[in-house]
Design a protein around this motif. Structure first.
Motif, PDB file in Angstrom:
ATOM      1  N   ASP A  36      -0.900   5.879   3.337  1.00 49.50           N
ATOM      2  CA  ASP A  36      -0.724   4.909   2.266  1.00 49.50           C
ATOM      3  C   ASP A  36      -2.039   4.732   1.520  1.00 49.50           C
ATOM      4  OD1 ASP A  36      -2.338   3.092   3.680  1.00 49.50           O
ATOM      5  OD2 ASP A  36      -0.613   2.266   4.759  1.00 49.50           O
ATOM      6  N   HIS A  60       0.810  -1.223   0.000  1.00 45.32           N
ATOM      7  CA  HIS A  60       0.000   0.000   0.000  1.00 45.32           C
ATOM      8  C   HIS A  60       0.845   1.276   0.000  1.00 45.32           C
ATOM      9  CE1 HIS A  60      -3.360  -2.622   0.905  1.00 45.32           C
ATOM     10  NE2 HIS A  60      -2.817  -2.996   2.044  1.00 45.32           N
ATOM     11  N   TRP A  61       2.164   1.136   0.190  1.00 48.20           N
ATOM     12  CA  TRP A  61       2.984   2.341   0.361  1.00 48.20           C
ATOM     13  C   TRP A  61       3.047   3.180  -0.902  1.00 48.20           C
ATOM     14  CZ3 TRP A  61       7.825  -0.559   2.637  1.00 48.20           C
ATOM     15  CH2 TRP A  61       7.545  -0.954   3.950  1.00 48.20           C
ATOM     16  N   GLU A  62       3.312   4.465  -0.693  1.00 44.65           N
ATOM     17  CA  GLU A  62       3.587   5.347  -1.810  1.00 44.65           C
ATOM     18  C   GLU A  62       5.021   5.107  -2.298  1.00 44.65           C
ATOM     19  OE1 GLU A  62       2.119   9.478  -1.388  1.00 44.65           O
ATOM     20  OE2 GLU A  62       1.593   8.836   0.627  1.00 44.65           O
TER      21      GLU A  62
END
Ligand code: MN
Ligand code: MN
Length: 357
Positions: free
Chosen positions: A267, A216-218
């Protein structure tokens, strides 16, 4: 040879003497918070002996299941601090609305916000938990504070601190002149100054993040963590260690004692919220402490303490610790701005506002 004790009481009185105009209100508030933390430490120390473990059967305003100790610690904070006449009202993680100090107690010039039991899911497994608090001024002329009176940026904090209930109980606090740590001497019942002037080194080889959220991280966070993981053969040219305790207080305490950087960034897991941790009673007090120790506290994009809160239980992305690492993470966010919502045209503030607010 008997030495004069370096107690928290002495520390507070000496701080008060530096400000001849001080009324002693702040000293009285910290005294009461200290007692609340001692009571919570005692309660938690009983573990399974006192039937205090387990679920309370209720959920808090954020929809999280409360355990009995969340509710008991909240009551301890209220009952231990409301009577003294220094506070007008309080806000807590465990209460939907502001708590106005009730009759017959006089209302004072300060507001208290707190997370009575941080990391409470750690209680059952006998790991460190904590309490977080922050003191704000009650706006002039307000005797019955409502939500908007609490919506002050972190820069307005008068004092902030946390207690950590680990193998030893410690109180760590700042009144805006450095960060000082006190250890509870259980035999005499006093907090003793054991860690004066805590400082966070500007660089580190230790990072903390919940890696299960990686998908989910950028891009900016993916890049930062990946570069750490590549170690000595990667762009950072050195090996990194990873830590994760899942208790904000314990993470902050580790970073104050031995350095490091912590990330709970915004996120893509749930686009309706702009992070996991709460601004008013988690990110702001920890951010104030981190800055006073020479570190940096950020959303990943901007300084946390500059944000004007929009609601009591607002969540925020939170990245803090070693100054150079946090600045690097902010730079990566500028270089990889992959949330199209961030364009001013799209008004990220409204898109990311908590729908419940
Ligand atoms: Mn918490
Ligand atoms: Mn909590």
């Amino acid at each position: 040879m008997i030495h004069a004790p370096r107690t928290l009481t002495r520390f507070l009185i000496e701080e008060q003497r530096r400000h001849p105009s001080a009324s002693g209100n702040l000293t009285a508030i910290i005294n009461d918070v200290r007692l609340a933390c001692k009571r919570i430490a005692t309660l938690i120390g009983k573990g399974a002996l006192d039937d205090a473990l387990g679920k309370s059967g209720s959920v808090n305003v954020q929809g999280e299941e409360q355990i009995k100790l969340d509710v008991m610690a909240n009551d301890i904070f209220l009952r231990t601090t409301e009577w003294g006449g220094q506070l007008a009202g309080m806000v807590s993680e465990e209460m939907a609305e502001p708590y106005v100090v009730p009759d017959p107690y006089p209302r004072g010039k300060y507001l208290l916000v707190f997370d009575p039991l941080d990391g409470s899911s750690n209680v059952d497994v006998n790991l460190a938990v904590g309490s977080i608090f922050s003191v704000l001024r009650c706006p002039d002329g307000v005797s019955e504070p409502s939500e908007r009176d609490f919506l002050q940026p972190g820069t307005a904090q008068v004092c902030a601190g946390y207690a950590i209930y680990g193998p030893s109980t410690m109180l760590v606090l700042t009144t805006g002149r450095g960060v000082h740590g006190f250890t509870l001497d259980r035999e005499i019942g006093e907090f003793m100054l054991t860690h004066p002037d805590l400082r966070i080194p500007p660089s580190t080889s230790e990072f903390a993040i919940n890696a299960s959220n990686q998908r989910h991280w950028e891009t900016a966070i993916k890049r930062y963590v990946s570069e750490c993981q590549q170690g000595a053969s990667g762009p950072r040219g050195r090996d990194f260690n990873m830590r994760w305790i899942a208790s904000l207080v314990a993470e902050a305490h580790r970073i104050l004692i031995r350095g490091g950087v912590f990330m709970y960034p915004r996120d893509r897991k749930d686009l309706t919220r702009s992070g996991r941790l709460r601004l008013l009673y988690e990110a702001n007090p920890i951010g104030f402490i981190v800055e006073q120790a020479g570190g940096r506290a950020s959303t990943g994009r901007e300084r946390v303490l500059d944000i004007v809160p929009e609601s009591l239980h607002q969540r925020i992305g939170f990245v803090f610790g070693a100054r150079e690492e946090v600045e690097r993470i902010e730079r990566y966010h500028r270089e990889h701005n992959d949330f199209e919502y961030d364009a001013p045209l799209f008004g990220s503030r409204s898109l990311f506002r908590d729908p419940a607010a």
